[in-house]
Design an enzyme around this catalytic site. Structure first.
Site, PDB file in Angstrom:
ATOM      1  N   GLY A  95     -11.499   3.565   3.551  1.00 58.93           N
ATOM      2  CA  GLY A  95     -10.708   2.466   2.899  1.00 58.93           C
ATOM      3  C   GLY A  95      -9.854   3.415   2.179  1.00 58.93           C
ATOM      4  N   HIS A  96      -8.906   2.308   1.192  1.00 59.12           N
ATOM      5  CA  HIS A  96      -7.708   2.983   0.307  1.00 59.12           C
ATOM      6  C   HIS A  96      -8.155   3.577  -1.100  1.00 59.12           C
ATOM      7  CE1 HIS A  96      -7.258  -1.598  -0.705  1.00 59.12           C
ATOM      8  NE2 HIS A  96      -8.765  -1.420  -0.618  1.00 59.12           N
ATOM      9  N   ASN A  97      -8.028   4.148  -1.578  1.00 56.53           N
ATOM     10  CA  ASN A  97      -8.334   4.734  -2.496  1.00 56.53           C
ATOM     11  C   ASN A  97      -9.549   4.945  -3.013  1.00 56.53           C
ATOM     12  OD1 ASN A  97      -6.082   2.447  -2.721  1.00 56.53           O
ATOM     13  ND2 ASN A  97      -5.594   3.965  -4.823  1.00 56.53           N
ATOM     14  N   GLN A 105       0.816  -0.977  -0.533  1.00 54.55           N
ATOM     15  CA  GLN A 105      -0.043  -0.320  -0.129  1.00 54.55           C
ATOM     16  C   GLN A 105       0.733   1.636  -0.346  1.00 54.55           C
ATOM     17  OE1 GLN A 105      -3.568  -0.328  -0.055  1.00 54.55           O
ATOM     18  NE2 GLN A 105      -2.645  -3.015  -0.158  1.00 54.55           N
TER      19      GLN A 105
END
Lengths: 354, 354, 354
Positions: free
Chosen positions: A244-246, A203
């Site tokens: 969350g990511h992105n 990540q």
């Protein structure tokens, strides 16, 4: 609050059109009309509460200039053009005393890497850690025990309360207010499952927070797999939210407490999510779309629409179904009755079956 | 990211079968084909995105060796056997630069009990607190402001990000990655109610985390009443998850963000719980069972089954009921119509009632 | 646990009526009968587990005085009047060893404002920050890395675990136990939207926590807009709970993990909210009302009632509807069949339509 305003100080600060009555009390609290006790200040912000003025025990009451009643003994009425505006003036004054801007400089107990770039007008509070290459802009305040990771950048005029964590390479704009325990830039939750094990996907992206964002206590926003997890300018996020990511959150969104947004979803501008709502991954929530609390969003939402339920339906439909749902016991009975009646009818009509 | 790869460095790192075109850009970001801008690297990991290659503005694109198109001006194609594998190689290189292993040793600002046992190859970052009798294994890194309670034990090769709290007597295995704000070993939530008061039941057990577990930011796992709350090897837990006392989580489970697991429940291996799912107390979730997000689990789940809804039902059934649920207004109308028709029929058939 | 009790020490501590058998084992754990291994102590607290005694591998077993069986080799039975009470005695002894009261005083690494008032019998652990004007009462313990804001007040006999944050002007009573990462007094979530922007409403009130409250890890309670967010005496709050600004929680309530309470709602005494339940704003939950987990409360609840579902319904009704809900596929089929039968009937009765 340990604040203490005398009647004279309040008159000086709020410059009322007129006063009525007097009080010797020192004002230490603000309270609603019905909750106020001696030593409190109250206000008539909404005409519907006018009947409560007569019975209020507040020592000072902000009232519209045309208010007709008389104060009780040891009670002061301040008659102003706009009680809500006067209250706001008072609150802003109190707020400034609650969060006085500390003197700039780096507390001797902070641990700051030699190559971190701290603006001389910034305040680095006690027991903060600032890693190599990080930058802190002018007039930003790190209250205490804040962590700023390698190469992270903080703009101007930010307030980070105690125990904020900003991880490596993440970027925060200007006038961003982060409450205690916020974590920006933990790893996104990504694995590839291979021969029965979950293998971590690196990540390596960032979190980028634009200007004028506020983020509540213990909220977490994960760094992107690559590129960035992005929060747009003016967006306000409550406590214990998970992003969350992105994920991309647009400008001027409102995310209530305990909302969760799964990876790679996009919220356009002015989206409002009620408390405990959840958004599945890879969705797009259109501009100005809103949801009720506990909504489960598993589909794209069109701009300007309003949703409720889990999985979510348009608000009015979900409301209607929730009403009908309560009538299910009746419906089952009714269908049974109909079936019985029909069977009976067929029995009594021997020719019908011929 | 402040990373900067030249075209030559990328060629050297990724060893492509062939190159096509050229770029003078320095690569600082990775982005999807459609999002990429000049200065970014992109990749064709899934054939369905092939049409996006022609329009991508990425300066460098990782492509399968048999890709036919031509690059734009100032664009470099790297033709490789497996673009996803090449991307992984690059990401791993970047990850190593994001999280460089710090030099071993104890930062002078850390507060370490004289009888704590810190392996010489461990890194204890600034402003950590390590209480009496705690042990930290080789190559473990406590980033900063980490708390390790009395007699707690941390294995080898762990990374604890800033602000992790590991309470008294808890045990963490090898290669465990804990993100900022994780709390392991707070008291379980147990009281006996007696004469109108809630009397605390001592929570004297541990939390035990096995090898290769990763736990997301601000997640909390409570210590057992006695014995242990246990997380099996290879399990991955997202942010803001709550795991109650005496819970057992098996090996290689996936717990998405904001999941809650009540006391004394057991998850067997390879269980997957969607975000915001909740598990009631004293249940057993069988091996490989899965749930959707926001699922409410109030019953044991058989191994290998898939669940949805609150309270949960088998996934397919819940999906079907959710479709029918939207047709409830129609159903109520239809039943009313049937009832009216039947009543009418009975009226027009005077003999029927005879 | 690193505890170690010999058989003689246990006999001395628990003073059994009689013993049966003997063991050379050192007891380091407590476990349920079926889970226990050599070196563990187990107990028969509930007669229904009596059949498990014969097979238990525990080295020491607490049993009722009239228990008839015989111990295995290297196994000691302690026959006592009340095995649960004996267990509680043992647990309390272990608890005291887990959380030994540290010596009073201020750790040299703590950063304490010169005008903070620290009782000489209080313990301020390493790397705590105590701001100007704050007060800490006698026998209170701040474990480590705790933050106490300006003018905040902490009573007597409190335990704040590592990483607790108590913001400016907030007040905590006596014997309050706060677990790691608790944040009290972050700003309430209040904005006025004006010309497309969300303008912050100053949050100048307090959080007030009464005596004997316990609050779980990473829970957040926001300060009031003005006046106070208030938690009544004896209330117990689990991990990752969110309590919004101006909420009033009564005495002896139980709030399970991940509950969220929106601004200005009131919980009367003895309310119990199941895990992940959510309460909308400006509601009143009557004395002793209870909800199941994941309940969505969007209406006032009468005292003593029990609720379930989202939006919530009375528990029994919700349970019944959930049963009927599973029969919806059948109901739709049945109605279709009825409609077909009725249509058929009408067709075979040509006179009916006349």
């Amino acid at each position: 609050m340990t604040l203490a305003f005398s009647a004279d100080e309040l008159i000086s600060l709020l410059a009322p059109r007129a006063t009525r009555g007097a009080t010797a009390a020192t004002i230490g609290q603000i309270a609603a009309l019905k909750d106020a006790r001696p030593g409190d200040l109250s206000f008539l912000g909404n005409p519907k509460y006018k009947p409560e003025v007569a019975a209020t025990r507040a020592s000072v009451v902000l009232l519209p200039a045309d208010f007709a009643g008389e104060p009780a003994p040891d009670q002061l009425f301040l008659l102003v053009d706009n009680p809500s505006a006067a209250l706001a003036t008072l609150c802003a004054r109190i707020e400034a005393s609650l969060w006085p801007r500390p003197a700039p400089g780096i507390h001797p107990s902070a641990v700051v890497a030699p190559d971190a770039v701290i603006d001389p007008a910034a305040t680095i509070g006690p027991l903060c850690v600032i890693e190599s290459g990080a930058q802190i802009g002018p007039f930003s305040v790190l209250q205490a025990q804040v962590f700023i990771g390698r190469q992270a950048r903080v703009g101007a005029g930010c307030w980070f309360m105690s125990g904020v964590h900003l991880a490596t390479e993440c970027v925060v704009g200007d006038r961003v207010r982060l409450h205690a325990g916020v974590v920006l830039g933990a790893d996104g939750f990504g694995y590839e499952s291979s021969t029965g094990r979950h293998v971590k996907i690196p990540q390596i992206g960032q979190v980028v927070i634009d200007d004028d964002v506020e983020i509540g206590a213990n909220t977490t926003i994960d760094r992107a797999r690559f590129s960035r997890t992005h929060i747009g300018a003016g967006t306000k996020i409550d406590n214990l939210v998970m992003i969350g990511h992105n994920v991309t959150v647009g400008r001027h969104c409102i995310l209530c407490a305990q909302v969760g947004i799964s990876g790679s979803s996009t919220l356009e501008d002015y989206v409002v999510l009620g408390g405990q709502a959840g958004v599945a991954g890879h969705l797009t929530i259109g501009k100005g779309a809103k949801t009720d609390g506990q909504t489960g969003i598993n589909t794209d939402l069109a701009p300007g629409t309003f949703w409720k339920g889990s999985p979510c339906l348009p608000y009015q439909l979900e409301q209607r179904i929730n009403v009908l749902r309560q009538r299910l016991p009746d419906l089952f009975r009714k269908v049974d009755t109909l079936a019985a009646e029909l069977a009976e009818l067929k029995k009594t009509l021997p020719t019908a079956g011929v």
